[in-house]
Each structure stands twice: as C-alpha cells, then as structure tokens.
Enzyme design. Structure first.
Site, PDB file in Angstrom:
ATOM      1  N   CYS A 157      45.478  47.603  43.326  1.00  0.00           N
ATOM      2  CA  CYS A 157      45.688  46.163  43.395  1.00  0.00           C
ATOM      3  C   CYS A 157      47.183  45.892  43.457  1.00  0.00           C
ATOM      4  CB  CYS A 157      45.068  45.452  42.195  1.00  0.00           C
ATOM      5  SG  CYS A 157      45.427  43.685  42.142  1.00  0.00           S
TER       6      CYS A 157
ATOM      7  N   CYS B 238      49.639  39.726  38.158  1.00  0.00           N
ATOM      8  CA  CYS B 238      48.364  39.406  37.493  1.00  0.00           C
ATOM      9  C   CYS B 238      47.962  40.582  36.624  1.00  0.00           C
ATOM     10  CB  CYS B 238      47.271  39.112  38.527  1.00  0.00           C
ATOM     11  SG  CYS B 238      45.647  38.770  37.790  1.00  0.00           S
TER      12      CYS B 238
ATOM     13  N   CYS C 152      41.822  38.739  45.893  1.00  0.00           N
ATOM     14  CA  CYS C 152      41.431  39.479  44.685  1.00  0.00           C
ATOM     15  C   CYS C 152      40.247  40.402  44.980  1.00  0.00           C
ATOM     16  CB  CYS C 152      41.063  38.496  43.565  1.00  0.00           C
ATOM     17  SG  CYS C 152      40.431  39.304  42.078  1.00  0.00           S
TER      18      CYS C 152
ATOM     19  N   ASN D 222      20.688  35.550  23.204  1.00  0.00           N
ATOM     20  CA  ASN D 222      21.787  35.873  24.109  1.00  0.00           C
ATOM     21  C   ASN D 222      22.917  34.894  23.798  1.00  0.00           C
ATOM     22  OD1 ASN D 222      23.353  36.840  26.217  1.00  0.00           O
ATOM     23  ND2 ASN D 222      22.309  35.614  27.761  1.00  0.00           N
TER      24      ASN D 222
ATOM     25  N   CYS E 212      27.499  39.976  24.749  1.00  0.00           N
ATOM     26  CA  CYS E 212      28.702  40.231  25.547  1.00  0.00           C
ATOM     27  C   CYS E 212      29.876  40.616  24.657  1.00  0.00           C
ATOM     28  CB  CYS E 212      29.057  39.004  26.397  1.00  0.00           C
ATOM     29  SG  CYS E 212      29.436  37.527  25.437  1.00  0.00           S
TER      30      CYS E 212
END
Length: 391
Positions: free
Chosen positions: A8, A16, A91, A318, A345
C-alpha cells in the site's frame, strides 16, 4: 509459506495508518488473532474449528470517505495531521465495485459544486461548506447505496438535478440519500435521512436469504466472511435442535432469518425500528410467516423482554464492542436457556462476559477474520449450561 504482505503506497508514505497490521503477512495475522482468542476464551474440552479467512484485499463492502479539498478538486479519504485531505480512492481494502465508483462520485461533487465542509471553521457563524462524508456500500449483486453526509439540505436541489447523470454514469447505484449531520463534531452521520431515489433499501443476498439494508442499518463489512458466519451459526444450531430461539441485538435479521427451521420459533429484538422494518421486509420476501420468526423493536437489555428470554432454549447475542455487560449477563444467567450463541467483535469483552456467565461453559469456537490488516476479529462461541438456575 506465509502469504505476501499487502503493498500500500499510502501506508508506505505514512499517509494512512488505519490498517495497523498491514506490515504483517496475512496468515501470520490470522494465527496471531486465533492465538489471542484462544488465550482469552479457551476452556477445558472446548473445540476450536479452523479459522475462516478472508481475501486480504478487496473485501470491504463499505467505504467511509471524508470529503475535503474543494468542489473542483475534492479528495475522498481521510484528513491528515494538518487537516488536509488525503485521497484514498484507490484503497486496496474496498471491493472493486466501490473502487470503480469513487471517481464517479468525485465527479458528482465537481459537477454539482458540492463544497466540502471546512473542519477548521468551528463556530456556527464561521462554518463553511456542506459535504462532510461519502458513505458507499456495495451488495453481493454489485448494487450500490450512496449516502452524502451534509451539514444541511441546502445542496439537495443540486444533488437531485445531477441524479440522472449519476445513474447513467454509475448504473449500479440503487439508493442515494442525504444524511443530515449539522453538528461540528467528530460524528460520522446524523439522525435525519433524506432518500432521493425510489428504492430505500439495498438487498444483501447471502445464500437463500436477502437482508434489506436501510441507510442507517448495521451490516458486517466483509460479505464473504459474514456469509460464512451465518452459515456456521445455522449448522451449530441445527445440531442442537432448539424449539425456541431469541436473538438479541438482531439488527436487520442476519442470525434470526438464518436460524429459521421447521418446528422452531425465532424472535429477534433490536433497538432500531428501521432495522426491524428491514428484517420484516426480508422475512416477507422469503415467504416466512410471523409464527416462524418475528421481530420486536426495543432495547435488548430492557426488563420487559424477560418473558421472551424465559421461553428460550437458545439465546443468540451479537453485542457491540462493549459486550453484554454485567446486568444483561445476569439476566441471561436467570433464564432457562440450555445454550447461548455469542458472536463477538471483541474477544476481550467476550472473555469478560463469559466470566459473568458462570452457569455456562464454552464448548465450541471459531474465529472469522472479518477485518484483515487489523488486530480485530469476529469470534463465534457456543455455550452450554452446566448448572441449573437457582429459584
């Protein structure tokens, strides 16, 4: 052999740093995430299935782009330390459809003369510009939802005027909205949505189920891995065979609609009324009766849902990254549910919640690499009750 590190130019140039693990080989990333999850969640006799991996690039189905620069030469990406825009239209994480769409949307900014919001103009009397963000979501069918986050509706007429050009130039566009966020603070979107197209939902087809996303609906950012997550959950639940399932934090119905089966009733609870409306639309399109799966708009943690939880053989949770919290964990302890299915998550808050769920033990787990190039991951864990609740 380790997979090559994703290249990248923006990362190499220091423009970034959002992908905090970009310098690591992809299979090493997955191994580190699984090791961390096992260290936090593992229990005697627990079975871990092999991780579900993702394409290391081109997987992200949603772009959240700060608009900066000028209307004539806008940047779509992030703001640098100096407040100037860093253009990230290329991106590598975004799906190819989003990458192809962003230059067209930049041209829309130019054609419609949509002045980017000036974050340096802090006071209301000094605020300049209207367009804050572009939010773009791509469905598995290649259709797009485009949301322009604006300070006010002052530019609505100009956007409407150029909609025919946009739809001709970008035929994949299904939904276009203005999201009004008037406050001068770091908030991605506001509470008001102005839909500019006939369609107001984006169907996300995951196998036999199509989930309808409204503009402010939450959906996993990695469609292939989300598809695998729901399919895995359905397999685990089929092996248990519960007759009554309650899905807390059900969102647009991802888990609930995948868990429908003959002889089973599923109920979903979700605080967002828009998400519930989407889930009901998806249910209707699938031809499922409300007797098989129903949805309730409300706070999953509210005491009025105690009756639903008391009926459940299986509870699906969740939660957001902050986890369940002590109060909801205590309420789950008080149910008679034989099993919990927890999709997390954040393995750290998952581990904290498991410490509060003392009547349950994890028996099966699997890591789903929803977020390549970062340290984040989704973990699915099946818990079974080992002790009866006290009366």
């Amino acid at each position: 052999m380790a997979l090559a590190v994703l290249d990248c130019a923006h990362f190499a140039a220091g423009e970034c740093r959002s992908c905090t693990w970009l310098g690591r080989a992809y299979d090493d990333q997955v191994a580190a995430k699984e090791a961390s999850a096992r260290a936090l969640v593992d229990a005697p006799g627990m079975r871990w299935l092999p991780p579900v991996t993702s394409p290391p690039a081109g997987f992200r189905n949603k772009a959240k782009m700060v608009v900066a620069g000028t209307a004539a030469t806008p940047t779509l990406g992030i703001l640098g330390p100096d407040g100037a825009g860093v253009d990230l239209r290329d991106c590598a994480l975004h799906t190819p459809g989003i990458v192809a769409a962003l230059p067209v949307l930049a041209e829309l900014v130019r054609r419609a003369d949509l002045t980017p919001y000036d974050v340096a103009s802090a006071s209301p009397v000094r605020q300049r510009g209207e367009l804050k963000h572009l939010l773009v979501t791509e469905s598995p069918d290649g259709e797009l939802m485009v949301r322009l986050v604006v300070r006010s509706t002052a530019i609505e007429a100009r956007v409407r005027k150029h909609l025919p050009w946009l739809r001709a130039s970008l035929p994949a566009v299904r939904v276009v909205t203005l999201n009004v966020q008037p406050e001068h603070r770091a908030v991605l979107e506001g509470d008001r949505e102005v839909v500019l197209t006939d369609d107001d939902t984006l169907p996300m087809r995951l196998g036999a189920v199509a989930l309808h996303l409204r503009p402010r609906s939450f959906f996993q950012t990695n469609t292939p891995v989300a598809t695998a997550l729901y399919a895995e959950a359905a397999q685990w639940v089929a092996a248990i065979g519960p007759r009554r399932v309650v899905d807390l934090y059900c969102g647009v119905g991802g888990f609930a609609l995948h868990l429908v089966a003959p002889g089973r009733r599923v109920s979903g609870i979700e605080i967002s009324a828009d998400a519930v409306a989407s889930a009901e639309r998806s249910r209707a399109e699938a031809g499922l009766p409300s007797a098989a799966v129903d949805f309730v708009a409300g706070d999953a943690t509210a005491p009025e849902h105690a009756g639903l939880l008391a009926e459940a053989d299986l509870v699906v949770v969740n939660p957001p990254r902050r986890g369940l919290g002590t109060d909801l964990a205590r309420r789950l302890e008080e149910t008679g549910a034989a099993h919990l299915l927890y999709s997390s998550c954040n393995p750290e808050t998952l581990a904290r919640d498991l410490a509060d769920l003392v009547s349950y033990r994890p028996v099966r787990g699997r890591l789903f690499d929803m977020f390549p190039q970062t340290g984040h991951a989704e973990v699915l864990v099946l818990l079974e009750r080992t002790a009866q609740r006290s009366e």
